[in-house]
Design a protein around this motif. Structure first.
Motif, PDB file in Angstrom:
ATOM      1  N   ILE A   1       9.277  -1.578  -4.798  1.00  0.00           N
ATOM      2  CA  ILE A   1       8.769  -0.337  -5.396  1.00  0.00           C
ATOM      3  C   ILE A   1       7.277  -0.187  -5.119  1.00  0.00           C
ATOM      4  CG2 ILE A   1       8.314   0.830  -7.588  1.00  0.00           C
ATOM      5  CD1 ILE A   1      10.976  -0.423  -8.605  1.00  0.00           C
ATOM      6  N   PHE A   2       6.527  -1.262  -5.346  1.00  0.00           N
ATOM      7  CA  PHE A   2       5.088  -1.213  -5.083  1.00  0.00           C
ATOM      8  C   PHE A   2       4.820  -0.903  -3.616  1.00  0.00           C
ATOM      9  CE2 PHE A   2       4.081  -2.913  -9.206  1.00  0.00           C
ATOM     10  CZ  PHE A   2       2.757  -2.567  -9.399  1.00  0.00           C
ATOM     11  N   ARG A   3       5.569  -1.568  -2.730  1.00  0.00           N
ATOM     12  CA  ARG A   3       5.368  -1.350  -1.303  1.00  0.00           C
ATOM     13  C   ARG A   3       5.648   0.100  -0.935  1.00  0.00           C
ATOM     14  NH1 ARG A   3       8.538  -2.387   3.598  1.00  0.00           N
ATOM     15  NH2 ARG A   3      10.297  -1.758   2.293  1.00  0.00           N
ATOM     16  N   GLY A   4       6.771   0.645  -1.445  1.00  0.00           N
ATOM     17  CA  GLY A   4       7.147   2.014  -1.107  1.00  0.00           C
ATOM     18  C   GLY A   4       6.176   3.047  -1.645  1.00  0.00           C
ATOM     19  N   VAL A   5       5.782   2.885  -2.905  1.00  0.00           N
ATOM     20  CA  VAL A   5       4.838   3.831  -3.508  1.00  0.00           C
ATOM     21  C   VAL A   5       3.489   3.760  -2.800  1.00  0.00           C
ATOM     22  CG1 VAL A   5       3.558   4.378  -5.606  1.00  0.00           C
ATOM     23  CG2 VAL A   5       5.994   3.816  -5.747  1.00  0.00           C
ATOM     24  N   ALA A   6       3.022   2.540  -2.563  1.00  0.00           N
ATOM     25  CA  ALA A   6       1.724   2.373  -1.903  1.00  0.00           C
ATOM     26  C   ALA A   6       1.747   2.931  -0.487  1.00  0.00           C
ATOM     27  CB  ALA A   6       1.340   0.894  -1.881  1.00  0.00           C
ATOM     28  N   PHE A   7       2.874   2.776   0.187  1.00  0.00           N
ATOM     29  CA  PHE A   7       3.003   3.276   1.558  1.00  0.00           C
ATOM     30  C   PHE A   7       2.713   4.773   1.607  1.00  0.00           C
ATOM     31  CE2 PHE A   7       4.854   4.611   5.462  1.00  0.00           C
ATOM     32  CZ  PHE A   7       4.878   3.509   6.295  1.00  0.00           C
ATOM     33  N   GLU A   8       3.278   5.518   0.673  1.00  0.00           N
ATOM     34  CA  GLU A   8       3.103   6.965   0.668  1.00  0.00           C
ATOM     35  C   GLU A   8       1.753   7.381   0.073  1.00  0.00           C
ATOM     36  OE1 GLU A   8       5.078   9.014   2.127  1.00  0.00           O
ATOM     37  OE2 GLU A   8       6.623   7.544   2.618  1.00  0.00           O
ATOM     38  N   PHE A   9       1.347   6.712  -1.002  1.00  0.00           N
ATOM     39  CA  PHE A   9       0.144   7.139  -1.705  1.00  0.00           C
ATOM     40  C   PHE A   9      -1.129   6.859  -0.919  1.00  0.00           C
ATOM     41  CE2 PHE A   9       0.995   7.996  -6.415  1.00  0.00           C
ATOM     42  CZ  PHE A   9       2.244   8.536  -6.139  1.00  0.00           C
ATOM     43  N   ARG A  10      -1.114   5.822  -0.075  1.00  0.00           N
ATOM     44  CA  ARG A  10      -2.346   5.494   0.645  1.00  0.00           C
ATOM     45  C   ARG A  10      -2.751   6.622   1.594  1.00  0.00           C
ATOM     46  NH1 ARG A  10      -2.543   3.752   5.630  1.00  0.00           N
ATOM     47  NH2 ARG A  10      -4.319   2.395   5.214  1.00  0.00           N
ATOM     48  N   PHE A  11      -1.788   7.408   2.046  1.00  0.00           N
ATOM     49  CA  PHE A  11      -2.112   8.525   2.931  1.00  0.00           C
ATOM     50  C   PHE A  11      -2.623   9.737   2.148  1.00  0.00           C
ATOM     51  CE2 PHE A  11       0.821   6.168   5.695  1.00  0.00           C
ATOM     52  CZ  PHE A  11       0.086   6.149   6.869  1.00  0.00           C
ATOM     53  N   LYS A  12      -2.272   9.813   0.872  1.00  0.00           N
ATOM     54  CA  LYS A  12      -2.675  10.963   0.059  1.00  0.00           C
ATOM     55  C   LYS A  12      -3.926  10.688  -0.769  1.00  0.00           C
ATOM     56  CE  LYS A  12       1.317  12.744   1.334  1.00  0.00           C
ATOM     57  NZ  LYS A  12       1.387  13.780   2.389  1.00  0.00           N
ATOM     58  N   ALA A  13      -4.255   9.414  -0.913  1.00  0.00           N
ATOM     59  CA  ALA A  13      -5.327   9.037  -1.829  1.00  0.00           C
ATOM     60  C   ALA A  13      -6.696   9.454  -1.295  1.00  0.00           C
ATOM     61  CB  ALA A  13      -5.304   7.528  -2.062  1.00  0.00           C
TER      62      ALA A  13
ATOM     63  N   GLU B   1     -12.015   6.729  -1.702  1.00  0.00           N
ATOM     64  CA  GLU B   1     -12.441   5.661  -2.604  1.00  0.00           C
ATOM     65  C   GLU B   1     -11.266   4.945  -3.270  1.00  0.00           C
ATOM     66  OE1 GLU B   1     -13.204   9.668  -4.756  1.00  0.00           O
ATOM     67  OE2 GLU B   1     -13.346   8.819  -2.726  1.00  0.00           O
ATOM     68  N   HIS B   2     -10.070   5.548  -3.212  1.00  0.00           N
ATOM     69  CA  HIS B   2      -8.886   4.929  -3.802  1.00  0.00           C
ATOM     70  C   HIS B   2      -7.999   4.254  -2.755  1.00  0.00           C
ATOM     71  CE1 HIS B   2      -9.247   8.092  -7.248  1.00  0.00           C
ATOM     72  NE2 HIS B   2     -10.092   7.083  -7.401  1.00  0.00           N
ATOM     73  N   ARG B   3      -8.328   4.442  -1.494  1.00  0.00           N
ATOM     74  CA  ARG B   3      -7.472   3.909  -0.429  1.00  0.00           C
ATOM     75  C   ARG B   3      -7.362   2.380  -0.500  1.00  0.00           C
ATOM     76  NH1 ARG B   3      -6.253   5.663   4.850  1.00  0.00           N
ATOM     77  NH2 ARG B   3      -6.365   7.775   3.993  1.00  0.00           N
ATOM     78  N   ALA B   4      -8.454   1.712  -0.845  1.00  0.00           N
ATOM     79  CA  ALA B   4      -8.441   0.245  -0.901  1.00  0.00           C
ATOM     80  C   ALA B   4      -7.448  -0.258  -1.948  1.00  0.00           C
ATOM     81  CB  ALA B   4      -9.838  -0.290  -1.199  1.00  0.00           C
ATOM     82  N   PHE B   5      -7.344   0.455  -3.072  1.00  0.00           N
ATOM     83  CA  PHE B   5      -6.393   0.043  -4.114  1.00  0.00           C
ATOM     84  C   PHE B   5      -4.965   0.093  -3.589  1.00  0.00           C
ATOM     85  CE2 PHE B   5      -3.324   1.441  -7.323  1.00  0.00           C
ATOM     86  CZ  PHE B   5      -3.384   0.385  -8.211  1.00  0.00           C
ATOM     87  N   TRP B   6      -4.621   1.181  -2.914  1.00  0.00           N
ATOM     88  CA  TRP B   6      -3.254   1.318  -2.413  1.00  0.00           C
ATOM     89  C   TRP B   6      -2.984   0.371  -1.253  1.00  0.00           C
ATOM     90  CZ3 TRP B   6      -0.139   3.082  -5.706  1.00  0.00           C
ATOM     91  CH2 TRP B   6      -0.520   4.072  -6.599  1.00  0.00           C
ATOM     92  N   ASP B   7      -4.009   0.037  -0.493  1.00  0.00           N
ATOM     93  CA  ASP B   7      -3.834  -0.990   0.537  1.00  0.00           C
ATOM     94  C   ASP B   7      -3.496  -2.332  -0.100  1.00  0.00           C
ATOM     95  OD1 ASP B   7      -4.192   0.631   2.709  1.00  0.00           O
ATOM     96  OD2 ASP B   7      -6.275   0.065   3.084  1.00  0.00           O
ATOM     97  N   ARG B   8      -4.198  -2.666  -1.178  1.00  0.00           N
ATOM     98  CA  ARG B   8      -3.912  -3.933  -1.868  1.00  0.00           C
ATOM     99  C   ARG B   8      -2.508  -3.920  -2.470  1.00  0.00           C
ATOM    100  NH1 ARG B   8      -9.501  -3.505  -3.263  1.00  0.00           N
ATOM    101  NH2 ARG B   8      -8.977  -2.421  -5.217  1.00  0.00           N
ATOM    102  N   ALA B   9      -2.098  -2.768  -3.000  1.00  0.00           N
ATOM    103  CA  ALA B   9      -0.743  -2.663  -3.546  1.00  0.00           C
ATOM    104  C   ALA B   9       0.300  -2.819  -2.439  1.00  0.00           C
ATOM    105  CB  ALA B   9      -0.565  -1.317  -4.252  1.00  0.00           C
ATOM    106  N   PHE B  10       0.015  -2.250  -1.282  1.00  0.00           N
ATOM    107  CA  PHE B  10       0.915  -2.370  -0.137  1.00  0.00           C
ATOM    108  C   PHE B  10       1.026  -3.826   0.315  1.00  0.00           C
ATOM    109  CE2 PHE B  10       1.480  -1.675   4.616  1.00  0.00           C
ATOM    110  CZ  PHE B  10       2.834  -1.416   4.523  1.00  0.00           C
TER     111      PHE B  10
END
Length: 335
Positions: free
Chosen positions: A95-107, A110-119
């Protein structure tokens, strides 16, 4: 002599599992090796290589799980009971991988690093738990009657944990060799260098597991080292050595397609070794595929649907990879 539906379904489950390992393996592998580059542009290219296909790859996980539930319900119930914690954590990681995969492109930037770590974290957690599951299955389960009677933490042992780390290396190798095939210039060269080290690390993991399992399980030692079995099975480790050498050589020489396909061969050989060690048990050490099978009527009914669905899945998966073939360049994206 009638058709043995249990063997047919066992082959289907093995096929679905292998397809999942290959397809979702390099997806997860990209998340695992994402920390090896800090360049945001390179990270975008890495993720974009699987953006059109990553979610479809998990179809094989669903197919394999559903087939296990329907064709071998005893195996399904024992595995779910014994491995509730790692399997639940695996789903959390997915779930984390899937959500982070999509959100990192929309973030926002300044929030991209968080979603990269989640990915990265989701990929590592998912892979580690899958490796634990494999190691726990090899170790076997305590069964009384037709129920799991062991501890809920029986998987928390050295061998399953080592398999968890080993699968991280295997998926990382799948990811790096996939990126060799899909990227160019500096990122391509960087992945070639990384692949050399990962291939050697995976060879070491395979060697440790190959020594550990026969030492811990007398039946596996008998399977591999008794005569004449030894003569027939000796090509497997020899092919592992040969394919690793070819993989390292190809990556060192900045090959394009060969590293990925040699990695697939290496994964297949490792999977084959696992099958040789466990056959015909689906729940080691003593429950065979026939002991765990559902009634033939159920297996036959399911087989009709399976033979219709599997070609469709293979068809649209192949078409997706064909459409999105070739190198992915900086600036290209699918979002």
């Amino acid at each position: 002599m009638g058709i043995d539906l249990s063997i047919i379904w066992f082959v289907i489950i093995i096929f679905a599992t292998l397809m999942y390992i290959v397809a979702d393996g390099f997806d997860l592998g990209i998340g695992i090796i994402l920390p090896f580059t800090k360049d945001p542009t390179e990270r975008d290219v890495m993720v974009n290589t699987v953006a059109p296909v990553w979610d479809g790859n998990e179809t094989w996980l669903v197919l394999g799980g559903a087939a296990l539930y329907g064709a071998f319900p005893l195996a399904y119930s024992v595995i779910i009971d014994a491995l509730t914690i790692p399997l639940t954590l695996m789903l959390v990681g997915l779930i984390f991988r899937g959500v982070a995969f999509e959100f990192r492109f929309k973030a926002l930037p300044e929030h991209r690093a968080f979603w990269d770590r989640a990915f990265i974290g989701g990929s590592l957690l998912t892979t580690f738990c899958q490796g634990i599951t494999v190691g726990a299955v090899i170790n076997g389960f305590e069964i009384t009657g037709r129920h799991f009677s062991g501890s809920a933490l029986s998987w928390l042992a050295p061998f399953p944990l080592f398999c968890g780390f080993g699968l991280i290396i295997a998926y990382a190798l799948l990811g790096s060799s996939w990126l060799i095939m899909k990227t160019e210039y500096r990122l391509h060269r960087k992945m070639c260098s990384l692949t050399v080290y990962l291939a050697l690390a995976l060879l070491a993991v395979i060697a440790v597991i190959s020594i550990w399992t026969p030492l811990a399980h007398a039946d596996i030692a008998l399977r591999w080292f008794s005569l004449p079995n030894l003569y027939f099975l000796l090509p497997v480790p020899l092919l592992v050595l040969a394919s690793t050498w070819c993989l390292v050589r190809s990556a060192y020489n900045y090959g394009n397609y060969a590293p990925f396909f040699l990695t697939l061969l290496l994964i297949f050989l490792g999977f084959s070794g696992l099958g040789i060690s466990l056959w015909p048990n689906i729940i080691p050490p003593s429950v065979s595929i026939w002991d765990a099978a559902s009634p033939p009527q159920s297996q036959g009914f399911m087989l009709v649907g399976g033979l219709l669905i599997i070609p469709v899945v293979l068809g649209y998966t192949s078409w997706s990879y064909y459409v999105f073939r070739g190198k992915v360049k900086s600036g290209e994206n699918y979002h």
